[in-house]
Design an enzyme around this catalytic site. Sequence first.
Site, PDB file in Angstrom:
ATOM      1  N   ASP A  61       0.824   6.296  -0.990  1.00 36.91           N
ATOM      2  CA  ASP A  61       1.362   4.954  -0.739  1.00 36.91           C
ATOM      3  C   ASP A  61       1.245   4.732   0.761  1.00 36.91           C
ATOM      4  OD1 ASP A  61       2.785   2.584  -0.568  1.00 36.91           O
ATOM      5  OD2 ASP A  61       4.272   3.212  -2.066  1.00 36.91           O
ATOM      6  N   ASP A  85       0.711  -3.315   1.920  1.00 33.67           N
ATOM      7  CA  ASP A  85       1.386  -2.168   1.288  1.00 33.67           C
ATOM      8  C   ASP A  85       0.620  -1.883   0.002  1.00 33.67           C
ATOM      9  OD1 ASP A  85       3.224  -0.358   0.230  1.00 33.67           O
ATOM     10  OD2 ASP A  85       4.870  -1.810   0.078  1.00 33.67           O
ATOM     11  N   HIS A 123       8.448  -5.977  -4.076  1.00 32.89           N
ATOM     12  CA  HIS A 123       9.292  -6.620  -3.069  1.00 32.89           C
ATOM     13  C   HIS A 123       8.515  -7.663  -2.282  1.00 32.89           C
ATOM     14  CE1 HIS A 123       7.232  -3.791  -0.307  1.00 32.89           C
ATOM     15  NE2 HIS A 123       7.272  -3.003  -1.361  1.00 32.89           N
ATOM     16  N   HIS A 152      10.831  -4.995   3.124  1.00 32.89           N
ATOM     17  CA  HIS A 152      11.539  -5.465   1.920  1.00 32.89           C
ATOM     18  C   HIS A 152      12.351  -6.679   2.354  1.00 32.89           C
ATOM     19  CE1 HIS A 152      10.961  -1.984  -0.929  1.00 32.89           C
ATOM     20  NE2 HIS A 152      10.501  -1.497   0.204  1.00 32.89           N
ATOM     21  N   GLU A 171       4.203  -3.296  -7.659  1.00 34.14           N
ATOM     22  CA  GLU A 171       4.007  -1.846  -7.766  1.00 34.14           C
ATOM     23  C   GLU A 171       4.654  -1.203  -8.980  1.00 34.14           C
ATOM     24  OE1 GLU A 171       5.901   0.476  -4.603  1.00 34.14           O
ATOM     25  OE2 GLU A 171       6.677  -1.373  -3.765  1.00 34.14           O
ATOM     26  N   GLU A 206      -0.285  -0.001  -6.657  1.00 28.41           N
ATOM     27  CA  GLU A 206       0.324  -1.097  -5.880  1.00 28.41           C
ATOM     28  C   GLU A 206      -0.726  -1.884  -5.099  1.00 28.41           C
ATOM     29  OE1 GLU A 206       2.947   0.193  -2.685  1.00 28.41           O
ATOM     30  OE2 GLU A 206       3.975  -1.748  -2.646  1.00 28.41           O
TER      31      GLU A 206
HETATM   32 MN    MN Z   1       4.014   1.017  -1.100  1.00 30.48          MN
HETATM   33 MN    MN Z   2       5.879  -1.396  -1.732  1.00 34.44          MN
END
Ligand code: MN
Ligand code: MN
Length: 296
Positions: free
Chosen positions: A85, A96, A156, A164, A190, A279
């Site tokens: 990630d 992200d 998010h 976030h 995600e 994600e």
């Molecule tokens: Mn992530």
């Molecule tokens: Mn994330």
Amino acid sequence: MNEEIKEKYLQAGKIAAKAMKKAGELCTPNRKMLEICEKVEEFIRKEGAENAFPLNVSVNEVAAHYTATVGDQNVLPKEGVVKIDLGVHVDGYIADTAQSFSLGGKEKELIELADQTLRSILASIKPLMEIKEIGNIVEKEVTSKGYNPVRNLSGHSLSHYNLHSGVSIPNYGNATMSEKLQPGKAYAIEPFVTKGTGVIYNDQKSTIFKFTDRNKKINGYEKLLEKMKEFNGLPFTPRWLNDHYEKFEEGILLLVSERVIDAYPVLIEETKNRVAQAEHTILVEEEKIIITTKRD
Ligand code: MN
Ligand code: MN
């Protein structure tokens, strides 16, 4: 969202996609996690961007939030699944993205399910769609295959220097939130999937932290606090503190109790079943959705 900001989101996404490719090449059994973290984080800097958070290398039942520690001797196991990630930002505009990789040829079905669930969401997502619909898609896709989504991890909204930024995107059906996907906003989607119950708990250990209070003064810690300001409120890891590392280790309990930093505990699936994740970051426009972290 003006063009300049959009360009920065797209640039971050492009670099994140390249970094993920690089990370995937490094995900082989017996590879040191520290080597993966250092190489991918350095790759992102060399591309002219910054890391929006430390590279997460989460293995098997560890769902998220493990990054290599200073001098980390852990290696990837011979078998299982590793989730990478990663976060990239360009002037605070974040991409992200996460992908799961098989180790020793295992867990391919689990990984494919995470990928397929994300594809299903992205195939039906539209501006102003109700966010709870995303949870319904996840629930249906995952349970129909005999697996569970991880219900207490969510996607998010993203905003400037904020990973976030208030809106959570559920990974379970029949959620009750009323928000819609808003044009001009960025979101990370995600899904996490597992054969286990799909509930994660916080481990004792934390390898990722966030500097929360930029104004607090603590005697003897002035230089460390100055250093932590460099991350602009985004998550960091003690590995990034260089000369300030020992001071951090010495003061960690104090800094947490004074609420100067927050810890992100390592997250583990409660039945110790393996977890896969996929994600992408999206930008919502008036008429369409752009996937910023899409790989070719
Ligand atoms: Mn992530
Ligand atoms: Mn994330």
